[in-house]
Scaffold this active site. Sequence first.
Site, PDB file in Angstrom:
ATOM      1  N   LYS A   1      -2.598  -7.545   6.639  1.00  0.00           N
ATOM      2  CA  LYS A   1      -1.346  -6.831   6.879  1.00  0.00           C
ATOM      3  C   LYS A   1      -1.404  -5.981   8.139  1.00  0.00           C
ATOM      4  O   LYS A   1      -0.476  -6.001   8.951  1.00  0.00           O
ATOM      5  CB  LYS A   1      -1.030  -5.948   5.667  1.00  0.00           C
ATOM      6  CG  LYS A   1       0.151  -5.017   5.862  1.00  0.00           C
ATOM      7  CD  LYS A   1       0.256  -4.035   4.718  1.00  0.00           C
ATOM      8  CE  LYS A   1       1.336  -2.992   4.973  1.00  0.00           C
ATOM      9  NZ  LYS A   1       1.390  -1.976   3.901  1.00  0.00           N
TER      10      LYS A   1
ATOM     11  N   HIS B   1     -10.300  -1.724   4.629  1.00  0.00           N
ATOM     12  CA  HIS B   1      -9.749  -0.403   4.913  1.00  0.00           C
ATOM     13  C   HIS B   1     -10.200   0.056   6.294  1.00  0.00           C
ATOM     14  O   HIS B   1     -11.358  -0.152   6.687  1.00  0.00           O
ATOM     15  CB  HIS B   1     -10.218   0.619   3.875  1.00  0.00           C
ATOM     16  CG  HIS B   1      -9.511   0.481   2.570  1.00  0.00           C
ATOM     17  ND1 HIS B   1     -10.080   0.875   1.365  1.00  0.00           N
ATOM     18  CD2 HIS B   1      -8.278  -0.002   2.250  1.00  0.00           C
ATOM     19  CE1 HIS B   1      -9.225   0.637   0.383  1.00  0.00           C
ATOM     20  NE2 HIS B   1      -8.136   0.111   0.895  1.00  0.00           N
TER      21      HIS B   1
ATOM     22  N   HIS C   1       0.955  -4.381  -6.724  1.00  0.00           N
ATOM     23  CA  HIS C   1      -0.025  -3.606  -5.959  1.00  0.00           C
ATOM     24  C   HIS C   1      -1.058  -2.959  -6.875  1.00  0.00           C
ATOM     25  O   HIS C   1      -2.159  -2.622  -6.420  1.00  0.00           O
ATOM     26  CB  HIS C   1       0.681  -2.540  -5.121  1.00  0.00           C
ATOM     27  CG  HIS C   1      -0.171  -2.018  -4.000  1.00  0.00           C
ATOM     28  ND1 HIS C   1      -0.607  -2.810  -2.963  1.00  0.00           N
ATOM     29  CD2 HIS C   1      -0.681  -0.783  -3.761  1.00  0.00           C
ATOM     30  CE1 HIS C   1      -1.346  -2.090  -2.133  1.00  0.00           C
ATOM     31  NE2 HIS C   1      -1.402  -0.858  -2.595  1.00  0.00           N
TER      32      HIS C   1
ATOM     33  N   ARG D   1      -4.312  -4.844  -6.846  1.00  0.00           N
ATOM     34  CA  ARG D   1      -5.251  -4.486  -5.769  1.00  0.00           C
ATOM     35  C   ARG D   1      -5.989  -3.203  -6.117  1.00  0.00           C
ATOM     36  O   ARG D   1      -7.193  -3.092  -5.883  1.00  0.00           O
ATOM     37  CB  ARG D   1      -4.493  -4.340  -4.449  1.00  0.00           C
ATOM     38  CG  ARG D   1      -5.350  -3.851  -3.277  1.00  0.00           C
ATOM     39  CD  ARG D   1      -4.564  -3.890  -1.980  1.00  0.00           C
ATOM     40  NE  ARG D   1      -5.210  -3.166  -0.902  1.00  0.00           N
ATOM     41  CZ  ARG D   1      -6.142  -3.674  -0.099  1.00  0.00           C
ATOM     42  NH1 ARG D   1      -6.559  -4.910  -0.284  1.00  0.00           N
ATOM     43  NH2 ARG D   1      -6.663  -2.957   0.884  1.00  0.00           N
TER      44      ARG D   1
ATOM     45  N   TYR E   1     -10.961   5.512  -4.626  1.00  0.00           N
ATOM     46  CA  TYR E   1     -11.110   4.700  -5.832  1.00  0.00           C
ATOM     47  C   TYR E   1     -12.341   5.078  -6.645  1.00  0.00           C
ATOM     48  O   TYR E   1     -12.571   4.517  -7.711  1.00  0.00           O
ATOM     49  CB  TYR E   1     -11.174   3.216  -5.454  1.00  0.00           C
ATOM     50  CG  TYR E   1      -9.897   2.726  -4.818  1.00  0.00           C
ATOM     51  CD1 TYR E   1      -8.808   2.374  -5.601  1.00  0.00           C
ATOM     52  CD2 TYR E   1      -9.759   2.638  -3.439  1.00  0.00           C
ATOM     53  CE1 TYR E   1      -7.625   1.945  -5.022  1.00  0.00           C
ATOM     54  CE2 TYR E   1      -8.584   2.214  -2.857  1.00  0.00           C
ATOM     55  CZ  TYR E   1      -7.522   1.871  -3.654  1.00  0.00           C
ATOM     56  OH  TYR E   1      -6.350   1.444  -3.079  1.00  0.00           O
TER      57      TYR E   1
ATOM     58  N   ARG F   1      -3.721  -8.009  -0.738  1.00  0.00           N
ATOM     59  CA  ARG F   1      -2.365  -7.486  -0.919  1.00  0.00           C
ATOM     60  C   ARG F   1      -1.440  -8.617  -1.361  1.00  0.00           C
ATOM     61  O   ARG F   1      -1.744  -9.797  -1.191  1.00  0.00           O
ATOM     62  CB  ARG F   1      -1.864  -6.851   0.372  1.00  0.00           C
ATOM     63  CG  ARG F   1      -2.710  -5.662   0.826  1.00  0.00           C
ATOM     64  CD  ARG F   1      -2.227  -5.119   2.150  1.00  0.00           C
ATOM     65  NE  ARG F   1      -3.016  -3.978   2.597  1.00  0.00           N
ATOM     66  CZ  ARG F   1      -4.122  -4.071   3.336  1.00  0.00           C
ATOM     67  NH1 ARG F   1      -4.555  -5.274   3.699  1.00  0.00           N
ATOM     68  NH2 ARG F   1      -4.790  -2.991   3.700  1.00  0.00           N
TER      69      ARG F   1
END
Length: 379
Positions: free
Chosen positions: A235, A330, A303, A306, A339, A211
Amino acid sequence: MVEGAVPSLPWMVVDAANREIEAVSRYLRDLYLGDVSPLTCRSYGHDLLRWFRLLWSVDVGWQQATEAEVATLVGWLRTARNPQRQRHREGGYAAGSVNPKTGKPTLAAGYAPATIAHNLSVVHGFYAFHRHFGLGPLVNPVPESKSRRAALAHTSPIERPRPFRRARLRPKVQPRQPRAIPDPQWAELFAQMRCVRDQALLACYVSSGARATELLGIQLSDIDWTTGRLWVISKGTRLRQAVPTSPEALAYLAGYLDQAGLPEPGEPVWRTRRGPARPLSYWAARRILQRAADQLGANWTLHDLRHTAATRMARDQALTLVEVQTILRHAHITTTALYTAVGLDDLLDKLAEHYQRPSEPARWSQSYDADDISAVFGD
Protein backbone atom coordinates in the site's frame (compact mmCIF):
# COMPACT_ATOMS: atom_id res chain seq x y z
CA MET A 1 -16.48 14.05 -6.91
CA VAL A 2 -16.14 12.81 -10.49
CA GLU A 3 -13.40 10.99 -12.34
CA GLY A 4 -10.87 13.19 -14.07
CA ALA A 5 -10.80 13.55 -17.84
CA VAL A 6 -6.98 13.41 -18.16
CA PRO A 7 -4.45 10.89 -16.80
CA SER A 8 -2.74 13.52 -14.63
CA LEU A 9 -5.97 14.16 -12.69
CA PRO A 10 -7.67 10.93 -11.54
CA TRP A 11 -10.44 12.78 -9.61
CA MET A 12 -11.82 16.28 -9.63
CA VAL A 13 -14.40 18.32 -7.74
CA VAL A 14 -17.30 20.01 -9.56
CA ASP A 15 -19.94 22.46 -8.33
CA ALA A 16 -23.73 22.20 -8.56
CA ALA A 17 -23.61 23.29 -12.21
CA ASN A 18 -21.13 20.49 -12.99
CA ARG A 19 -18.32 22.99 -13.49
CA GLU A 20 -14.80 21.99 -12.51
CA ILE A 21 -13.32 23.85 -9.53
CA GLU A 22 -9.98 24.76 -11.03
CA ALA A 23 -8.29 25.65 -7.72
CA VAL A 24 -8.96 22.18 -6.35
CA SER A 25 -7.90 20.50 -9.60
CA ARG A 26 -4.54 22.29 -9.55
CA TYR A 27 -3.93 21.10 -5.99
CA LEU A 28 -4.98 17.50 -6.67
CA ARG A 29 -2.91 17.41 -9.86
CA ASP A 30 0.14 18.56 -7.90
CA LEU A 31 -0.47 15.81 -5.32
CA TYR A 32 -0.81 13.16 -8.01
CA LEU A 33 2.36 14.30 -9.77
CA GLY A 34 4.04 14.02 -6.35
CA ASP A 35 3.37 10.26 -6.53
CA VAL A 36 0.37 9.85 -4.26
CA SER A 37 -2.17 7.20 -5.13
CA PRO A 38 -5.46 7.97 -6.93
CA LEU A 39 -7.33 6.94 -3.78
CA THR A 40 -5.45 9.62 -1.84
CA CYS A 41 -6.53 12.21 -4.41
CA ARG A 42 -10.10 11.00 -4.01
CA SER A 43 -9.94 11.28 -0.22
CA TYR A 44 -8.47 14.80 -0.37
CA GLY A 45 -11.07 15.77 -2.94
CA HIS A 46 -13.92 14.74 -0.64
CA ASP A 47 -12.48 16.86 2.18
CA LEU A 48 -12.14 19.88 -0.11
CA LEU A 49 -15.65 19.34 -1.44
CA ARG A 50 -16.92 19.54 2.14
CA TRP A 51 -14.93 22.75 2.63
CA PHE A 52 -16.25 24.37 -0.54
CA ARG A 53 -19.83 23.42 0.32
CA LEU A 54 -19.40 25.33 3.58
CA LEU A 55 -18.00 28.35 1.75
CA TRP A 56 -20.88 28.28 -0.72
CA SER A 57 -23.41 28.13 2.12
CA VAL A 58 -21.95 31.23 3.84
CA ASP A 59 -21.29 32.98 0.50
CA VAL A 60 -17.53 33.39 0.99
CA GLY A 61 -14.97 32.91 -1.77
CA TRP A 62 -12.15 30.49 -1.10
CA GLN A 63 -9.59 33.28 -1.45
CA GLN A 64 -11.37 35.35 1.23
CA ALA A 65 -11.70 32.51 3.78
CA THR A 66 -10.55 33.21 7.33
CA GLU A 67 -10.23 31.33 10.59
CA ALA A 68 -13.91 32.06 11.27
CA GLU A 69 -14.94 29.74 8.40
CA VAL A 70 -12.58 27.05 9.67
CA ALA A 71 -14.16 27.30 13.12
CA THR A 72 -17.58 26.95 11.48
CA LEU A 73 -16.41 23.81 9.68
CA VAL A 74 -15.09 22.27 12.90
CA GLY A 75 -18.25 23.17 14.80
CA TRP A 76 -20.43 21.57 12.13
CA LEU A 77 -18.32 18.38 12.01
CA ARG A 78 -18.44 18.06 15.80
CA THR A 79 -22.24 18.27 15.92
CA ALA A 80 -23.52 16.89 12.61
CA ARG A 81 -24.50 13.28 12.04
CA ASN A 82 -22.35 11.32 9.63
CA PRO A 83 -24.56 9.89 6.83
CA GLN A 84 -22.29 6.84 6.67
CA ARG A 85 -23.25 6.00 10.28
CA GLN A 86 -27.03 6.08 9.75
CA ARG A 87 -27.27 2.49 8.53
CA HIS A 88 -29.29 0.51 11.04
CA ARG A 89 -29.97 -3.19 11.08
CA GLU A 90 -32.80 -4.66 13.10
CA GLY A 91 -31.41 -5.88 16.39
CA GLY A 92 -28.12 -4.04 15.84
CA TYR A 93 -26.27 -2.08 18.49
CA ALA A 94 -26.64 1.68 18.78
CA ALA A 95 -23.93 3.88 17.28
CA GLY A 96 -21.08 4.46 19.71
CA SER A 97 -21.98 1.50 21.95
CA VAL A 98 -19.63 -1.35 22.80
CA ASN A 99 -20.23 -4.79 21.35
CA PRO A 100 -20.52 -7.09 24.40
CA LYS A 101 -19.10 -10.10 22.56
CA THR A 102 -15.98 -8.51 21.11
CA GLY A 103 -15.50 -5.56 23.47
CA LYS A 104 -14.99 -3.41 20.37
CA PRO A 105 -16.94 -0.11 20.16
CA THR A 106 -19.12 0.56 17.16
CA LEU A 107 -18.62 3.73 15.18
CA ALA A 108 -20.18 6.85 16.69
CA ALA A 109 -23.05 8.65 14.98
CA GLY A 110 -21.02 11.76 14.19
CA TYR A 111 -17.67 12.46 12.57
CA ALA A 112 -14.65 10.95 14.29
CA PRO A 113 -11.89 13.24 15.64
CA ALA A 114 -9.48 11.67 13.12
CA THR A 115 -11.83 12.69 10.29
CA ILE A 116 -11.94 16.29 11.55
CA ALA A 117 -8.16 16.41 11.93
CA HIS A 118 -7.69 14.99 8.43
CA ASN A 119 -10.07 17.56 6.95
CA LEU A 120 -8.16 20.38 8.64
CA SER A 121 -4.84 19.03 7.37
CA VAL A 122 -6.17 18.86 3.80
CA VAL A 123 -7.54 22.40 3.90
CA HIS A 124 -4.25 23.63 5.40
CA GLY A 125 -2.28 21.93 2.62
CA PHE A 126 -4.62 23.37 -0.02
CA TYR A 127 -3.99 26.94 1.14
CA ALA A 128 -0.26 26.36 1.65
CA PHE A 129 -0.03 25.14 -1.95
CA HIS A 130 -1.77 28.22 -3.37
CA ARG A 131 0.13 30.62 -1.12
CA HIS A 132 3.34 29.23 -2.64
CA PHE A 133 2.16 30.58 -6.00
CA GLY A 134 0.94 33.89 -4.58
CA LEU A 135 -2.76 32.98 -4.59
CA GLY A 136 -5.29 32.93 -1.78
CA PRO A 137 -4.99 34.66 1.62
CA LEU A 138 -1.57 35.60 2.97
CA VAL A 139 -2.36 33.89 6.28
CA ASN A 140 -3.44 30.28 6.21
CA PRO A 141 -6.97 30.15 7.66
CA VAL A 142 -6.22 26.84 9.43
CA PRO A 143 -4.36 27.57 12.70
CA GLU A 144 -0.91 26.05 13.16
CA SER A 145 0.95 24.90 16.25
CA LYS A 146 4.35 26.58 16.54
CA SER A 147 5.36 24.30 19.41
CA ARG A 148 4.59 21.24 17.28
CA ARG A 149 6.70 22.51 14.41
CA ALA A 150 9.56 23.25 16.81
CA ALA A 151 9.30 19.81 18.43
CA LEU A 152 9.33 17.99 15.10
CA ALA A 153 11.92 20.18 13.38
CA HIS A 154 14.96 18.37 14.78
CA THR A 155 14.36 14.96 16.34
CA SER A 156 16.78 12.25 17.38
CA PRO A 157 15.71 8.59 17.47
CA ILE A 158 17.52 8.08 20.79
CA GLU A 159 15.79 10.97 22.56
CA ARG A 160 12.31 11.07 23.94
CA PRO A 161 9.99 13.13 21.72
CA ARG A 162 9.30 16.54 23.14
CA PRO A 163 5.68 17.26 24.06
CA PHE A 164 3.81 19.93 22.15
CA ARG A 165 0.42 21.56 22.28
CA ARG A 166 -2.27 20.96 19.70
CA ALA A 167 -3.06 23.76 17.33
CA ARG A 168 -6.26 25.68 17.92
CA LEU A 169 -9.45 23.95 16.70
CA ARG A 170 -7.63 20.61 16.45
CA PRO A 171 -9.47 17.72 18.15
CA LYS A 172 -7.87 15.18 20.46
CA VAL A 173 -7.03 12.10 18.37
CA GLN A 174 -6.40 9.01 20.44
CA PRO A 175 -3.90 6.49 19.04
CA ARG A 176 -5.47 3.39 17.58
CA GLN A 177 -5.24 0.28 19.67
CA PRO A 178 -4.73 -3.20 18.15
CA ARG A 179 -7.92 -5.24 18.02
CA ALA A 180 -6.93 -8.85 17.52
CA ILE A 181 -9.58 -11.56 17.36
CA PRO A 182 -9.21 -14.00 20.31
CA ASP A 183 -8.54 -17.61 19.32
CA PRO A 184 -11.98 -18.96 20.42
CA GLN A 185 -13.81 -16.24 18.46
CA TRP A 186 -11.51 -16.80 15.49
CA ALA A 187 -12.51 -20.48 15.43
CA GLU A 188 -16.19 -19.47 15.51
CA LEU A 189 -15.68 -16.94 12.73
CA PHE A 190 -13.80 -19.37 10.51
CA ALA A 191 -16.52 -21.99 11.01
CA GLN A 192 -19.05 -19.51 9.56
CA MET A 193 -17.31 -19.44 6.17
CA ARG A 194 -19.66 -20.98 3.62
CA CYS A 195 -17.25 -22.15 0.91
CA VAL A 196 -13.62 -23.05 0.28
CA ARG A 197 -12.96 -19.63 -1.27
CA ASP A 198 -13.96 -17.79 1.90
CA GLN A 199 -11.98 -20.22 4.06
CA ALA A 200 -8.91 -19.72 1.88
CA LEU A 201 -9.35 -15.95 1.96
CA LEU A 202 -9.49 -15.74 5.75
CA ALA A 203 -6.64 -18.22 6.20
CA CYS A 204 -4.41 -16.16 3.88
CA TYR A 205 -5.33 -12.96 5.67
CA VAL A 206 -4.58 -14.18 9.17
CA SER A 207 -1.34 -15.97 8.25
CA SER A 208 0.18 -13.31 5.99
CA GLY A 209 -0.88 -10.11 7.74
CA ALA A 210 -1.51 -8.53 4.33
CA ARG A 211 -3.87 -5.58 4.02
CA ALA A 212 -7.31 -6.16 2.55
CA THR A 213 -6.74 -4.63 -0.89
CA GLU A 214 -3.22 -6.06 -1.14
CA LEU A 215 -4.35 -9.66 -0.85
CA LEU A 216 -7.33 -9.21 -3.17
CA GLY A 217 -5.00 -8.15 -5.99
CA ILE A 218 -2.76 -11.23 -6.16
CA GLN A 219 -2.60 -13.22 -9.40
CA LEU A 220 -1.69 -16.85 -10.02
CA SER A 221 1.89 -15.85 -10.81
CA ASP A 222 2.13 -14.15 -7.41
CA ILE A 223 1.83 -17.44 -5.49
CA ASP A 224 5.09 -19.17 -4.60
CA TRP A 225 3.92 -22.65 -3.68
CA THR A 226 7.44 -23.89 -2.87
CA THR A 227 8.51 -21.32 -0.29
CA GLY A 228 5.02 -20.37 0.92
CA ARG A 229 5.03 -16.73 -0.14
CA LEU A 230 2.55 -14.37 -1.78
CA TRP A 231 3.65 -11.34 -3.78
CA VAL A 232 1.49 -8.28 -3.14
CA ILE A 233 1.63 -4.64 -4.18
CA SER A 234 2.33 -2.84 -0.92
CA LYS A 235 0.00 0.00 0.00
CA GLY A 236 2.65 2.54 0.99
CA THR A 237 5.49 1.98 -1.47
CA ARG A 238 3.36 0.41 -4.25
CA LEU A 239 6.22 -2.05 -4.77
CA ARG A 240 5.67 -5.76 -5.29
CA GLN A 241 6.77 -7.35 -2.02
CA ALA A 242 6.62 -10.85 -0.58
CA VAL A 243 4.49 -11.80 2.44
CA PRO A 244 4.50 -15.22 4.10
CA THR A 245 1.57 -17.58 4.29
CA SER A 246 1.02 -20.81 6.18
CA PRO A 247 0.88 -24.30 4.65
CA GLU A 248 -2.72 -24.55 5.87
CA ALA A 249 -3.66 -21.39 3.96
CA LEU A 250 -1.96 -22.71 0.82
CA ALA A 251 -3.91 -25.96 1.16
CA TYR A 252 -7.20 -24.03 1.32
CA LEU A 253 -6.07 -21.89 -1.62
CA ALA A 254 -5.23 -24.97 -3.69
CA GLY A 255 -8.64 -26.44 -2.87
CA TYR A 256 -10.34 -23.22 -3.97
CA LEU A 257 -8.46 -23.12 -7.29
CA ASP A 258 -9.19 -26.79 -7.88
CA GLN A 259 -12.90 -26.14 -7.36
CA ALA A 260 -13.24 -22.79 -9.17
CA GLY A 261 -10.64 -23.33 -11.88
CA LEU A 262 -7.55 -21.30 -12.70
CA PRO A 263 -7.99 -17.61 -13.51
CA GLU A 264 -7.01 -16.12 -16.84
CA PRO A 265 -3.48 -14.69 -17.12
CA GLY A 266 -3.39 -11.23 -15.60
CA GLU A 267 -6.64 -11.76 -13.65
CA PRO A 268 -6.83 -11.82 -9.83
CA VAL A 269 -7.11 -15.15 -8.06
CA TRP A 270 -10.13 -14.15 -5.97
CA ARG A 271 -13.32 -14.08 -8.03
CA THR A 272 -17.05 -13.94 -7.50
CA ARG A 273 -19.01 -17.17 -7.34
CA ARG A 274 -22.31 -16.07 -8.92
CA GLY A 275 -22.82 -14.88 -12.47
CA PRO A 276 -19.91 -14.16 -14.80
CA ALA A 277 -16.54 -14.47 -13.09
CA ARG A 278 -15.43 -11.04 -11.87
CA PRO A 279 -12.61 -9.96 -9.56
CA LEU A 280 -13.67 -9.98 -5.92
CA SER A 281 -13.89 -6.36 -4.81
CA TYR A 282 -13.06 -5.00 -1.38
CA TRP A 283 -16.73 -4.36 -0.66
CA ALA A 284 -17.67 -7.93 -1.57
CA ALA A 285 -14.95 -9.35 0.69
CA ARG A 286 -16.08 -6.98 3.44
CA ARG A 287 -19.62 -8.24 3.09
CA ILE A 288 -18.44 -11.87 3.43
CA LEU A 289 -17.00 -11.08 6.84
CA GLN A 290 -19.99 -8.96 7.86
CA ARG A 291 -22.43 -11.79 7.19
CA ALA A 292 -20.41 -14.18 9.32
CA ALA A 293 -19.93 -11.62 12.11
CA ASP A 294 -23.66 -10.82 12.17
CA GLN A 295 -24.43 -14.48 12.75
CA LEU A 296 -22.14 -14.41 15.80
CA GLY A 297 -23.26 -11.00 17.08
CA ALA A 298 -19.74 -9.64 16.51
CA ASN A 299 -18.39 -6.58 14.69
CA TRP A 300 -15.06 -7.76 13.30
CA THR A 301 -13.71 -6.15 10.12
CA LEU A 302 -11.24 -7.13 7.42
CA HIS A 303 -8.50 -4.99 8.94
CA ASP A 304 -8.94 -6.83 12.24
CA LEU A 305 -7.51 -9.89 10.48
CA ARG A 306 -4.25 -8.01 9.92
CA HIS A 307 -4.27 -6.96 13.58
CA THR A 308 -4.80 -10.59 14.56
CA ALA A 309 -1.84 -11.78 12.48
CA ALA A 310 0.37 -8.97 13.83
CA THR A 311 -0.56 -9.68 17.45
CA ARG A 312 0.11 -13.40 17.10
CA MET A 313 3.52 -12.76 15.57
CA ALA A 314 4.50 -10.02 18.04
CA ARG A 315 3.70 -12.27 21.02
CA ASP A 316 5.60 -15.25 19.64
CA GLN A 317 8.82 -15.51 21.64
CA ALA A 318 10.56 -17.15 18.67
CA LEU A 319 10.15 -13.99 16.56
CA THR A 320 11.92 -10.73 17.32
CA LEU A 321 10.18 -7.41 16.96
CA VAL A 322 12.41 -6.46 14.01
CA GLU A 323 11.45 -9.67 12.22
CA VAL A 324 7.76 -8.94 12.75
CA GLN A 325 8.32 -5.42 11.42
CA THR A 326 9.81 -6.91 8.25
CA ILE A 327 6.86 -9.27 7.78
CA LEU A 328 4.26 -6.54 8.32
CA ARG A 329 6.26 -4.00 6.26
CA HIS A 330 5.97 -1.27 8.87
CA ALA A 331 8.04 1.85 8.23
CA HIS A 332 8.72 2.38 11.96
CA ILE A 333 9.25 -0.24 14.64
CA THR A 334 7.18 1.82 17.06
CA THR A 335 4.12 0.83 15.00
CA THR A 336 5.02 -2.85 15.39
CA ALA A 337 5.56 -2.40 19.12
CA LEU A 338 1.88 -1.49 19.56
CA TYR A 339 0.98 -5.14 19.04
CA THR A 340 2.99 -6.24 22.08
CA ALA A 341 0.58 -4.48 24.43
CA VAL A 342 -1.45 -6.78 26.64
CA GLY A 343 -5.19 -6.19 26.56
CA LEU A 344 -7.70 -6.75 29.33
CA ASP A 345 -9.12 -9.81 27.53
CA ASP A 346 -5.72 -11.50 27.83
CA LEU A 347 -5.76 -11.02 31.61
CA LEU A 348 -9.21 -12.40 32.41
CA ASP A 349 -7.92 -15.82 33.55
CA LYS A 350 -5.22 -14.25 35.72
CA LEU A 351 -7.71 -11.79 37.19
CA ALA A 352 -10.11 -14.63 38.03
CA GLU A 353 -7.31 -16.35 39.94
CA HIS A 354 -6.43 -13.08 41.64
CA TYR A 355 -9.99 -12.52 42.88
CA GLN A 356 -10.23 -16.08 44.22
CA ARG A 357 -6.88 -15.95 45.97
CA PRO A 358 -7.27 -15.10 49.69
CA SER A 359 -5.53 -11.94 50.80
CA GLU A 360 -2.37 -12.55 52.80
CA PRO A 361 -2.05 -10.91 56.23
CA ALA A 362 0.53 -8.21 56.61
CA ARG A 363 3.85 -9.41 58.03
CA TRP A 364 6.34 -7.19 59.73
CA SER A 365 10.02 -7.64 60.35
CA GLN A 366 10.96 -9.16 63.69
CA SER A 367 13.15 -6.14 64.40
CA TYR A 368 10.03 -4.01 65.01
CA ASP A 369 8.35 -4.08 68.37
CA ALA A 370 4.74 -5.31 68.24
CA ASP A 371 3.51 -2.47 70.46
CA ASP A 372 5.08 0.14 68.14
CA ILE A 373 3.41 -1.40 65.09
CA SER A 374 0.06 -1.47 66.87
CA ALA A 375 0.43 2.16 67.92
CA VAL A 376 1.22 3.33 64.35
CA PHE A 377 -1.06 1.12 62.25
CA GLY A 378 -3.67 -0.01 64.77
CA ASP A 379 -4.70 -3.54 65.71
